[in-house]
Design an enzyme around this catalytic site. Structure first.
Site, PDB file in Angstrom:
ATOM      1  N   LYS A 173       1.394  -1.110  -0.010  1.00  0.00           N
ATOM      2  CA  LYS A 173      -0.577   0.154  -0.245  1.00  0.00           C
ATOM      3  C   LYS A 173       0.936   1.391  -0.006  1.00  0.00           C
ATOM      4  O   LYS A 173       1.810   0.867   0.616  1.00  0.00           O
ATOM      5  CB  LYS A 173      -0.500   0.006   1.118  1.00  0.00           C
ATOM      6  CG  LYS A 173      -1.661  -0.681   1.013  1.00  0.00           C
ATOM      7  CD  LYS A 173      -2.877  -0.777   0.200  1.00  0.00           C
ATOM      8  CE  LYS A 173      -4.224  -1.215   0.759  1.00  0.00           C
ATOM      9  NZ  LYS A 173      -5.049  -1.025  -0.774  1.00  0.00           N
TER      10      LYS A 173
ATOM     11  N   LYS B  18     -13.704  -7.570  -8.144  1.00  0.00           N
ATOM     12  CA  LYS B  18     -13.665  -8.323  -7.326  1.00  0.00           C
ATOM     13  C   LYS B  18     -15.058  -8.211  -7.394  1.00  0.00           C
ATOM     14  O   LYS B  18     -16.057  -7.547  -7.746  1.00  0.00           O
ATOM     15  CB  LYS B  18     -13.737  -6.930  -6.323  1.00  0.00           C
ATOM     16  CG  LYS B  18     -12.036  -7.120  -5.787  1.00  0.00           C
ATOM     17  CD  LYS B  18     -12.085  -5.587  -5.545  1.00  0.00           C
ATOM     18  CE  LYS B  18     -10.749  -5.614  -5.283  1.00  0.00           C
ATOM     19  NZ  LYS B  18     -10.102  -3.955  -4.407  1.00  0.00           N
TER      20      LYS B  18
END
Length: 340
Positions: A160, A255
């Site tokens: 991240k 997703k």
């Protein structure tokens, strides 16, 4: 006629995960169970993440209650697509529709005595490559996590970024993970175009597989992609109208929750591939049912890029044996339905 049960689970993360859209501390799951007159139950889950998908938990729960009343008017042998379309007409909320879609596939697999992947294609993968995810905001913790991922057999790490000391953490992760590790960055749209271009130019010498969602929006993504050498991936922007076939990215992250389930993800994957981009599958820190669905559909699509499905160990749960990561892979569950 089918009967429906719905219950709520709240699961904490072992360690809070910092992202550009806020810190994730726990996940709320709405478990949807559909049982036919034959006694076979299919299970699905809705996993709304409001800062990410904008869907409050209570809105999702209300939609599922509406779906339950609709499904109870059908007989056991009604086509699943017909039932799902009726739910969508009543409330088009993908994260909630995913729970119904998963339950229908799970039930179909259990009735047939076959895993979902084998219902989707004749030649699914036996195992799906997955990436380790690192959210640590300091160099030492990031390096330790990278070394642990390397030792566990992962071939890809997602770090991240857009959360502070990106250059230091990227360098630390590369040094700890070694030169063979694929390194993927995920900014969750933290930057504007100029910031993204500068950041990617600074971070690229570390050797990047690609940068996921450096900016939000199709035009901004395209602008960044045109100005950097690194490959660019689309995540949140995939929800924008026309984004899947607009050529704004080299790869697209799909997703289960955002696509409205397995059927929706398969349809979107076809669009992405028709435009020449690569597909990979990830989760929004879903529960076991959502992860299992992601593994089945990734196997059916024969996805080669590491998928973001190795997230169950971040949750304070007993990870089902069928979904444990071994050597950077999750084997496709072999039990009937979703297999969990």
């Amino acid at each position: 006629m089918p009967t429906v049960a719905l219950h709520h689970e709240s699961i904490r993360l072992h360690t809070p995960l910092p992202t550009a859209f806020g810190e994730i501390r726990e996940r709320d799951l709405l478990i949807f169970e559909l049982t036919g007159a034959d006694g076979v139950t299919g299970r699905g889950e809705a996993a709304p993440l409001t800062p990410y998908d904008g869907v409050p938990l209570d809105v999702c729960a209300e939609a599922l209650a509406v779906y339950a009343s609709i499904l109870q008017s059908y007989d056991d042998d009604a086509p699943g697509v017909l039932m799902l379309d009726a739910c969508r007409e009543a409330a088009d909320i993908p994260v909630a529709l995913a729970a119904v879609d998963l339950a229908l596939w799970d039930r179909a697999g259990r009735r047939a005595g076959r895993p979902v992947a084998s219902l989707l294609t004749d030649e699914p993968l036996d195992a799906v490559p997955v990436n380790a995810t690192i959210g640590a905001v300091d160099r030492q913790s990031a390096a330790s996590a990278a070394a642990a991922a390397r030792d566990a057999g992962y071939s890809c790490i997602k770090l991240k970024v857009g959360v502070g000391d990106d250059a230091g953490r990227v360098a630390a992760v590369r040094a700890a993970a070694g030169p063979q590790m694929l390194l993927r960055l995920d900014a969750n749209g933290a930057w504007d175009v100029e910031q993204a271009v500068r950041a990617i130019e600074v971070l690229s010498p570390a050797g990047l597989e690609f940068v996921e969602e450096p900016v939000h929006g199709l035009q901004a993504l395209r602008a960044v992609r045109e100005r950097v050498a690194a490959r660019v991936s689309m995540d949140e922007t995939a929800e924008d109208m026309g984004a899947l076939i607009a050529g704004g990215a080299d790869a697209v992250c799909l997703k289960i929750s955002r696509c409205g389930g397995i059927a929706g993800l398969l349809a979107q994957a076809a669009l992405v591939r028709s435009g020449g981009a690569e597909v990979y599958v990830a989760s929004t820190f879903d529960g076991p049912l959502g992860i299992a669905a992601g593994v089945h559909v990734a196997a059916a699509l024969r996805v080669q890029a590491a998928c973001g499905l190795a997230t169950l160990e971040a949750l304070d749960i007993d990870v089902p044996e069928a979904l444990r990561v071994r050597g950077g892979m999750i084997r496709v569950p072999t039990g009937p339905g979703l297999g969990v």
